[in-house]
Design a protein around this motif. Structure first.
Motif, PDB file in Angstrom:
ATOM      1  N   ARG A   1      -2.071  -0.544  -4.079  1.00 34.52           N
ATOM      2  CA  ARG A   1      -1.861   0.892  -4.068  1.00 34.52           C
ATOM      3  C   ARG A   1      -2.757   1.621  -5.054  1.00 34.52           C
ATOM      4  O   ARG A   1      -2.967   2.823  -4.918  1.00 34.52           O
ATOM      5  N   GLU A   2      -3.283   0.890  -6.078  1.00 32.19           N
ATOM      6  CA  GLU A   2      -4.179   1.556  -7.011  1.00 32.19           C
ATOM      7  C   GLU A   2      -5.484   1.985  -6.328  1.00 32.19           C
ATOM      8  O   GLU A   2      -6.133   2.924  -6.750  1.00 32.19           O
ATOM      9  N   VAL A   3      -5.859   1.275  -5.278  1.00 30.71           N
ATOM     10  CA  VAL A   3      -7.073   1.613  -4.541  1.00 30.71           C
ATOM     11  C   VAL A   3      -6.643   2.410  -3.316  1.00 30.71           C
ATOM     12  O   VAL A   3      -6.409   1.859  -2.243  1.00 30.71           O
ATOM     13  N   VAL A   4      -6.535   3.727  -3.487  1.00 34.01           N
ATOM     14  CA  VAL A   4      -5.970   4.583  -2.446  1.00 34.01           C
ATOM     15  C   VAL A   4      -6.786   4.527  -1.169  1.00 34.01           C
ATOM     16  O   VAL A   4      -6.249   4.524  -0.067  1.00 34.01           O
ATOM     17  N   GLN A   5      -8.116   4.483  -1.308  1.00 34.84           N
ATOM     18  CA  GLN A   5      -8.971   4.483  -0.124  1.00 34.84           C
ATOM     19  C   GLN A   5      -8.740   3.266   0.760  1.00 34.84           C
ATOM     20  O   GLN A   5      -9.012   3.300   1.958  1.00 34.84           O
ATOM     21  N   ARG A   6      -8.241   2.190   0.178  1.00 35.51           N
ATOM     22  CA  ARG A   6      -7.939   0.989   0.966  1.00 35.51           C
ATOM     23  C   ARG A   6      -6.469   0.925   1.342  1.00 35.51           C
ATOM     24  O   ARG A   6      -6.117   0.432   2.414  1.00 35.51           O
ATOM     25  N   PHE A   7      -5.618   1.427   0.466  1.00 34.49           N
ATOM     26  CA  PHE A   7      -4.168   1.347   0.663  1.00 34.49           C
ATOM     27  C   PHE A   7      -3.685   2.235   1.810  1.00 34.49           C
ATOM     28  O   PHE A   7      -2.982   1.786   2.715  1.00 34.49           O
ATOM     29  N   ILE A   8      -4.084   3.513   1.791  1.00 33.29           N
ATOM     30  CA  ILE A   8      -3.535   4.468   2.752  1.00 33.29           C
ATOM     31  C   ILE A   8      -3.936   4.145   4.196  1.00 33.29           C
ATOM     32  O   ILE A   8      -3.072   4.187   5.086  1.00 33.29           O
ATOM     33  N   PRO A   9      -5.199   3.835   4.498  1.00 38.27           N
ATOM     34  CA  PRO A   9      -5.519   3.484   5.895  1.00 38.27           C
ATOM     35  C   PRO A   9      -4.700   2.308   6.422  1.00 38.27           C
ATOM     36  O   PRO A   9      -4.310   2.296   7.590  1.00 38.27           O
ATOM     37  N   LYS A  10      -4.399   1.329   5.557  1.00 42.52           N
ATOM     38  CA  LYS A  10      -3.574   0.203   5.994  1.00 42.52           C
ATOM     39  C   LYS A  10      -2.149   0.659   6.302  1.00 42.52           C
ATOM     40  O   LYS A  10      -1.536   0.224   7.281  1.00 42.52           O
ATOM     41  N   VAL A  11      -1.636   1.552   5.452  1.00 40.95           N
ATOM     42  CA  VAL A  11      -0.280   2.057   5.670  1.00 40.95           C
ATOM     43  C   VAL A  11      -0.223   2.860   6.963  1.00 40.95           C
ATOM     44  O   VAL A  11       0.729   2.749   7.741  1.00 40.95           O
ATOM     45  N   ILE A  12      -1.248   3.679   7.206  1.00 46.23           N
ATOM     46  CA  ILE A  12      -1.309   4.466   8.435  1.00 46.23           C
ATOM     47  C   ILE A  12      -1.285   3.557   9.654  1.00 46.23           C
ATOM     48  O   ILE A  12      -0.561   3.808  10.631  1.00 46.23           O
ATOM     49  N   GLN A  13      -2.045   2.490   9.600  1.00 47.79           N
ATOM     50  CA  GLN A  13      -2.088   1.558  10.732  1.00 47.79           C
ATOM     51  C   GLN A  13      -0.724   0.911  10.961  1.00 47.79           C
ATOM     52  O   GLN A  13      -0.271   0.774  12.106  1.00 47.79           O
ATOM     53  N   ARG A  14      -0.032   0.539   9.871  1.00 49.11           N
ATOM     54  CA  ARG A  14       1.280  -0.078  10.002  1.00 49.11           C
ATOM     55  C   ARG A  14       2.302   0.918  10.554  1.00 49.11           C
ATOM     56  O   ARG A  14       3.130   0.571  11.390  1.00 49.11           O
ATOM     57  N   ILE A  15       2.243   2.173  10.071  1.00 50.74           N
ATOM     58  CA  ILE A  15       3.171   3.193  10.559  1.00 50.74           C
ATOM     59  C   ILE A  15       2.951   3.436  12.047  1.00 50.74           C
ATOM     60  O   ILE A  15       3.905   3.516  12.829  1.00 50.74           O
ATOM     61  N   ALA A  16       1.686   3.566  12.450  1.00 46.63           N
ATOM     62  CA  ALA A  16       1.369   3.833  13.850  1.00 46.63           C
ATOM     63  C   ALA A  16       1.840   2.697  14.749  1.00 46.63           C
ATOM     64  O   ALA A  16       2.377   2.927  15.838  1.00 46.63           O
ATOM     65  N   ALA A  17       1.646   1.457  14.296  1.00 48.16           N
ATOM     66  CA  ALA A  17       2.071   0.306  15.089  1.00 48.16           C
ATOM     67  C   ALA A  17       3.593   0.283  15.240  1.00 48.16           C
ATOM     68  O   ALA A  17       4.117   0.034  16.328  1.00 48.16           O
ATOM     69  N   ARG A  18       4.289   0.563  14.150  1.00 48.49           N
ATOM     70  CA  ARG A  18       5.763   0.559  14.194  1.00 48.49           C
ATOM     71  C   ARG A  18       6.279   1.692  15.075  1.00 48.49           C
ATOM     72  O   ARG A  18       7.207   1.507  15.878  1.00 48.49           O
TER      73      ARG A  18
END
Length: 233
Positions: A146-163
């Motif tokens: 989570r400290e690396v926002v540029q990497r953290f947020i796109p992954k979270v977006i992908q997980r949210i969209a899949a769910r």
């Protein structure tokens, strides 16, 4: 077999639409915290000059503001879903893209209502953790980055969209009927936003109460008298 193929195609379309909407919300934060502070003072009569002041406002007033915000987003999403629903399957991607943006904007407002801004990278990460919580997504593995926002947020977006695609695909398959899809689209959007809004509000409310308690304990410690040792005289 044909039904499974249709649902697989629909799930991909749903995931694509939600992911596009959330990515757009990430790249352009829709809610300006300074402007929204003014809105909270005028529209909800909250006696505050900063977001810190929300921790002195009765929780019931914050809950009322949160409920009003969720209801407003529900109505907007229903109107949007009814309009795009006339196109049936052809409008699924633009509809869900807009729906995701409406939902994320609502989550941003709920964050601010309970006193959590998103000006720093860490605060922005917290906002997307709340969005994942609203979607029912477990992101415990991603929290390490989570400290690396540029990497953290796109992954979270992908997980949210899949769910989310799994959550709605069965209900959205009814949009194959164009004439009925307007009513169906509006109703599905309405309940989709309500469910996410209630889960997000619960997330922020619990964090708000925890921080309020922490602040109360700090204040108690600050006013405790200093005990001097007894005089030897």
């Amino acid at each position: 077999m044909a039904e499974a193929v249709k649902k697989g195609w629909l799930a991909r379309r749903v995931q694509s639409g939600i992911q596009k909407g959330l990515t757009r919300a990430y790249s352009t934060v829709a809610v300006n915290p300074n402007d929204y502070l003014t809105h909270l003072r005028t529209a909800h009569n909250l006696p505050i000059v900063s977001y810190h002041g929300l921790y002195s406002v009765p929780t019931e007033q914050l809950d009322d503001a949160a409920n009003d915000t969720i209801r407003g987003a529900m109505k907007l999403a229903a109107a949007e879903g009814a309009g795009f629903g006339l196109g049936g399957f052809l409008t699924i991607v633009p509809d869900l893209s807009i729906l995701a943006a409406i939902t994320m904007r609502m989550i941003q407002k709920l964050s601010l209502i309970y006193g959590f801004e998103f000006n720093t990278d860490n605060e922005m990460a917290e906002l997307w953790i709340a969005a994942a919580s609203a979607a029912g997504v477990d992101i415990s593995r991603e929290l390490l980055e989570r400290e690396v926002v540029q990497r953290f947020i796109p992954k979270v977006i992908q997980r949210i969209a899949a769910r989310a695609s799994v959550e709605v695909v069965e209900k959205w398959s009814a949009r194959i009927i164009p004439l009925a899809s307007s009513v169906i689209g509006g109703s599905l959007n309405y309940f989709f936003v309500r469910a996410w809004g209630e889960r997000a509000a619960k997330h922020f409310r619990e964090k708000h109460l925890a921080r309020r308690e922490h602040m109360r304990l700090q204040d108690q410690q600050a006013v405790q008298p200093i005990l001097l040792p007894p005089s030897s005289v």
